[in-house]
Write an enzyme that holds these catalytic residues in place. Structure first.
Site, PDB file in Angstrom:
ATOM      1  N   ILE A   1       0.825  -1.211   0.000  1.00  8.52           N
ATOM      2  CA  ILE A   1       0.000   0.000   0.000  1.00  8.52           C
ATOM      3  C   ILE A   1       0.862   1.267   0.000  1.00  8.52           C
ATOM      4  O   ILE A   1       0.475   2.277  -0.585  1.00  8.52           O
ATOM      5  CB  ILE A   1      -1.017  -0.005   1.171  1.00  8.52           C
ATOM      6  CG1 ILE A   1      -2.128   1.004   0.891  1.00  8.52           C
ATOM      7  CG2 ILE A   1      -0.348   0.284   2.504  1.00  8.52           C
ATOM      8  CD1 ILE A   1      -2.936   0.744  -0.349  1.00  8.52           C
TER       9      ILE A   1
ATOM     10  N   LYS B   1      -5.498   1.845   7.850  1.00  9.23           N
ATOM     11  CA  LYS B   1      -6.585   1.070   8.410  1.00  9.23           C
ATOM     12  C   LYS B   1      -6.201  -0.410   8.417  1.00  9.23           C
ATOM     13  O   LYS B   1      -5.405  -0.803   7.565  1.00  9.23           O
ATOM     14  CB  LYS B   1      -7.894   1.263   7.641  1.00  9.23           C
ATOM     15  CG  LYS B   1      -7.793   1.115   6.124  1.00  9.23           C
ATOM     16  CD  LYS B   1      -7.436  -0.199   5.492  1.00  9.23           C
ATOM     17  CE  LYS B   1      -8.188  -1.416   5.829  1.00  9.23           C
ATOM     18  NZ  LYS B   1      -7.791  -2.550   4.926  1.00  9.23           N
TER      19      LYS B   1
ATOM     20  N   ASP C   1     -10.065  -7.541   6.816  1.00  9.03           N
ATOM     21  CA  ASP C   1      -9.128  -6.505   6.348  1.00  9.03           C
ATOM     22  C   ASP C   1      -9.764  -5.688   5.223  1.00  9.03           C
ATOM     23  O   ASP C   1      -9.806  -4.455   5.311  1.00  9.03           O
ATOM     24  CB  ASP C   1      -7.788  -7.125   5.926  1.00  9.03           C
ATOM     25  CG  ASP C   1      -6.821  -6.063   5.423  1.00  9.03           C
ATOM     26  OD1 ASP C   1      -6.064  -5.515   6.230  1.00  9.03           O
ATOM     27  OD2 ASP C   1      -6.857  -5.757   4.215  1.00  9.03           O
TER      28      ASP C   1
ATOM     29  N   SER D   1      11.949   0.957   6.840  1.00  6.76           N
ATOM     30  CA  SER D   1      11.471  -0.355   6.442  1.00  6.76           C
ATOM     31  C   SER D   1      12.659  -1.288   6.487  1.00  6.76           C
ATOM     32  O   SER D   1      13.783  -0.862   6.191  1.00  6.76           O
ATOM     33  CB  SER D   1      10.915  -0.269   5.007  1.00  6.76           C
ATOM     34  OG  SER D   1       9.868  -1.162   4.797  1.00  6.76           O
ATOM     35  N   ARG D   2      12.417  -2.537   6.852  1.00 10.66           N
ATOM     36  CA  ARG D   2      13.541  -3.454   6.980  1.00 10.66           C
ATOM     37  C   ARG D   2      14.150  -3.749   5.611  1.00 10.66           C
ATOM     38  O   ARG D   2      15.360  -3.863   5.466  1.00 10.66           O
ATOM     39  CB  ARG D   2      13.094  -4.734   7.679  1.00 10.66           C
ATOM     40  CG  ARG D   2      12.599  -4.475   9.099  1.00 10.66           C
ATOM     41  CD  ARG D   2      11.802  -5.638   9.617  1.00 10.66           C
ATOM     42  NE  ARG D   2      10.712  -5.984   8.701  1.00 10.66           N
ATOM     43  CZ  ARG D   2       9.851  -6.950   8.897  1.00 10.66           C
ATOM     44  NH1 ARG D   2       9.932  -7.689   9.983  1.00 10.66           N
ATOM     45  NH2 ARG D   2       8.917  -7.190   8.014  1.00 10.66           N
TER      46      ARG D   2
HETATM   47  P1  NAP Z   1       2.519  -5.489   3.316  1.00  8.43           P
HETATM   48  O1  NAP Z   1       2.996  -5.074   1.955  1.00  8.43           O
HETATM   49  O2  NAP Z   1       2.538  -6.931   3.648  1.00  8.43           O
HETATM   50  O3  NAP Z   1       3.305  -4.751   4.490  1.00  8.43           O
HETATM   51  C1  NAP Z   1       3.855  -3.472   4.408  1.00  8.43           C
HETATM   52  C2  NAP Z   1       5.287  -3.498   4.900  1.00  8.43           C
HETATM   53  O4  NAP Z   1       5.309  -3.523   6.316  1.00  8.43           O
HETATM   54  C3  NAP Z   1       6.071  -4.720   4.478  1.00  8.43           C
HETATM   55  O5  NAP Z   1       6.567  -4.595   3.163  1.00  8.43           O
HETATM   56  C4  NAP Z   1       7.170  -4.778   5.514  1.00  8.43           C
HETATM   57  O6  NAP Z   1       8.279  -4.000   5.071  1.00  8.43           O
HETATM   58  C5  NAP Z   1       6.532  -4.144   6.724  1.00  8.43           C
HETATM   59  N1  NAP Z   1       6.211  -5.187   7.705  1.00  8.43           N
HETATM   60  C6  NAP Z   1       5.461  -6.279   7.503  1.00  8.43           C
HETATM   61  N2  NAP Z   1       5.390  -7.008   8.645  1.00  8.43           N
HETATM   62  C7  NAP Z   1       6.104  -6.345   9.577  1.00  8.43           C
HETATM   63  C8  NAP Z   1       6.425  -6.603  10.929  1.00  8.43           C
HETATM   64  N3  NAP Z   1       5.954  -7.675  11.558  1.00  8.43           N
HETATM   65  N4  NAP Z   1       7.189  -5.717  11.574  1.00  8.43           N
HETATM   66  C9  NAP Z   1       7.657  -4.628  10.946  1.00  8.43           C
HETATM   67  N5  NAP Z   1       7.410  -4.357   9.629  1.00  8.43           N
HETATM   68  C10 NAP Z   1       6.642  -5.202   8.967  1.00  8.43           C
HETATM   69  O7  NAP Z   1       1.038  -4.964   3.578  1.00  8.43           O
HETATM   70  P2  NAP Z   1       0.133  -3.888   2.778  1.00  8.43           P
HETATM   71  O8  NAP Z   1      -0.721  -4.582   1.795  1.00  8.43           O
HETATM   72  O9  NAP Z   1       0.963  -2.759   2.336  1.00  8.43           O
HETATM   73  O10 NAP Z   1      -0.849  -3.481   3.982  1.00  8.43           O
HETATM   74  C11 NAP Z   1      -0.413  -2.680   5.066  1.00  8.43           C
HETATM   75  C12 NAP Z   1      -1.607  -1.998   5.661  1.00  8.43           C
HETATM   76  O11 NAP Z   1      -2.260  -1.238   4.641  1.00  8.43           O
HETATM   77  C13 NAP Z   1      -2.662  -2.981   6.213  1.00  8.43           C
HETATM   78  O12 NAP Z   1      -3.187  -2.516   7.410  1.00  8.43           O
HETATM   79  C14 NAP Z   1      -3.734  -3.001   5.122  1.00  8.43           C
HETATM   80  O13 NAP Z   1      -5.032  -3.227   5.654  1.00  8.43           O
HETATM   81  C15 NAP Z   1      -3.632  -1.584   4.573  1.00  8.43           C
HETATM   82  N6  NAP Z   1      -4.101  -1.489   3.189  1.00  8.43           N
HETATM   83  C16 NAP Z   1      -3.692  -2.396   2.254  1.00  8.43           C
HETATM   84  C17 NAP Z   1      -4.229  -2.343   0.963  1.00  8.43           C
HETATM   85  C18 NAP Z   1      -3.821  -3.325  -0.122  1.00  8.43           C
HETATM   86  O14 NAP Z   1      -4.403  -3.275  -1.223  1.00  8.43           O
HETATM   87  N7  NAP Z   1      -2.871  -4.221   0.088  1.00  8.43           N
HETATM   88  C19 NAP Z   1      -5.166  -1.361   0.646  1.00  8.43           C
HETATM   89  C20 NAP Z   1      -5.507  -0.410   1.613  1.00  8.43           C
HETATM   90  C21 NAP Z   1      -4.974  -0.498   2.889  1.00  8.43           C
HETATM   91  P3  NAP Z   1       9.792  -4.401   5.467  1.00  8.43           P
HETATM   92  O15 NAP Z   1       9.889  -5.892   5.365  1.00  8.43           O
HETATM   93  O16 NAP Z   1      10.627  -3.666   4.461  1.00  8.43           O
HETATM   94  O17 NAP Z   1       9.969  -3.913   6.871  1.00  8.43           O
END
Ligand code: NAP
Length: 306
Positions: free
Chosen positions: A14, A90, A168, A36-37
């Site tokens: 996101i 969110k 989610d 970010s890691r």
């Molecule tokens: P994601 O790509 O899996 O996670 C975002 C980043 O957070 C990861 O690339 C990772 O970066 C870091 N991360 C993941 N687990 C972690 C941990 N345990 N500790 C520390 N850092 C961690 O997820 P996303 O889809 O972007 O979603 C993130 C949020 O945005 C959620 O709450 C979701 O509901 C919301 N969202 C998502 C979407 C969608 O379409 N995917 C749409 C709207 C809102 P590093 O490994 O580089 O640290």
């Protein structure tokens, strides 16, 4: 006008899909750091350790947390303790109590805490709310069916405790419902379908007071469905395309299906809140999710793998 520095935390799907483009086009914000890691944004100073960032970058007064919900609290708490304003993706946390704690911390320190609900910024949500405000709602049905493999490719956290599973995306529908209904409703029952190898549901059918029902499913192939249909004493309203298109009595009435304006609107709102020294935290959508997980009847379904 000078732009305020903001740091993005958790450079994943996101952050790259929405936050980075919204910030690049914003008159209010300058993306001044990422934390970010592994993830990075080309041309932006990249940090890998959040505590080190907070110590080394006093020039960045605002952080926007794009992490999954479980690691979000520790980051938000550390940021507030270090005097930073905080914007939350969110859902705002993994539990309600942790967000209450963040609210108290922000209030005590005079900082802004903004729990965003991007779907509330969809084009047709405000006109739908205005139309319903003058009517008596007789019932509503939500159909929120999408493909988890498309929107969360390989993201196992969604199926871990605190990941919320199909809630989610479902919480986006609930964020719109709680915004547009003139009177609140409460959850009365839930049927939750858990893949037998996972900790969170992949589908849910919900009933609420006021003849409101919801059907959430993460196994939808082909066209995706994000619809909310509301019956009133004077006509029927449908919000389609995740709140972007409004139909009244079956005819297009407002909105647009193509232009995604949700994240620019969230950052504009964050700028207003910081300028005004205010916070905005509405937990109503998350209360419904917590209630569904409290009242829900669990049904085991076939295992899910990405
Ligand atoms: P994601 O790509 O899996 O996670 C975002 C980043 O957070 C990861 O690339 C990772 O970066 C870091 N991360 C993941 N687990 C972690 C941990 N345990 N500790 C520390 N850092 C961690 O997820 P996303 O889809 O972007 O979603 C993130 C949020 O945005 C959620 O709450 C979701 O509901 C919301 N969202 C998502 C979407 C969608 O379409 N995917 C749409 C709207 C809102 P590093 O490994 O580089 O640290």
């Amino acid at each position: 006008m000078t732009r305020t520095k903001v740091a993005l935390v958790g450079i994943g799907k996101i952050a790259l899909d929405q936050h980075v483009p919204a910030l690049a086009a914003s008159p209010d914000w300058e993306l001044a750091a990422t934390i970010s890691r592994k993830g990075e944004v080309p041309g932006i100073p990249a940090h890998t350790d959040f505590a080190a960032f907070l110590a080394e970058r006093p020039d960045v007064p605002v952080v926007s947390l794009c992490l999954p919900p479980v690691p979000r609290f520790a980051h938000a708490e550390a940021a507030l303790l270090a005097g930073r304003h905080v914007m939350l993706e969110k859902p705002p946390g993994a539990t309600l109590a942790e967000v209450h704690e963040l609210q108290a911390l922000a209030r005590d320190r005079g900082l802004t805490l903004y729990a965003t609900w991007h779907s509330r910024m969809a084009h047709a949500v405000a006109p739908a709310k205005a139309w319903l405000a003058e009517r008596t709602v007789q019932g509503a049905h939500i159909t929120w069916r999408e493909d988890v493999r498309k929107w969360h490719p390989g993201q196992d956290w969604v199926f871990e405790p605190g990941g919320m599973g199909v809630f989610d995306p479902g919480i986006n529908a609930l964020s719109i419902l709680t915004e547009i209904l003139p009177r609140p409703v409460h959850l009365t029952g839930a049927r939750l379908e858990f893949p037998e190898n996972r900790q969170t549901p992949i589908a849910a059918q919900l009933t609420f007071s006021g003849n409101v029902t919801a059907d959430f499913d993460w196994r939808q192939q082909g066209p995706q469905t994000w619809d909310i249909e509301v019956r009133t004493d004077r006509g029927e309203l449908a919000l389609r395309m995740g709140g972007n298109v409004l139909e009244i009595d079956g005819k297009p009435a407002a909105g647009e299906a193509t232009i995604m304006g949700e994240y620019p609107a969230l950052y504009a709102r964050m700028a207003e809140l910081v300028r005004a020294g205010e916070s905005e935290v509405d937990l109503a959508p998350m209360v419904h999710v917590a209630d569904a997980l409290t009242l829900g009847r669990r049904v085991a379904v076939e295992p899910f793998d990405f």
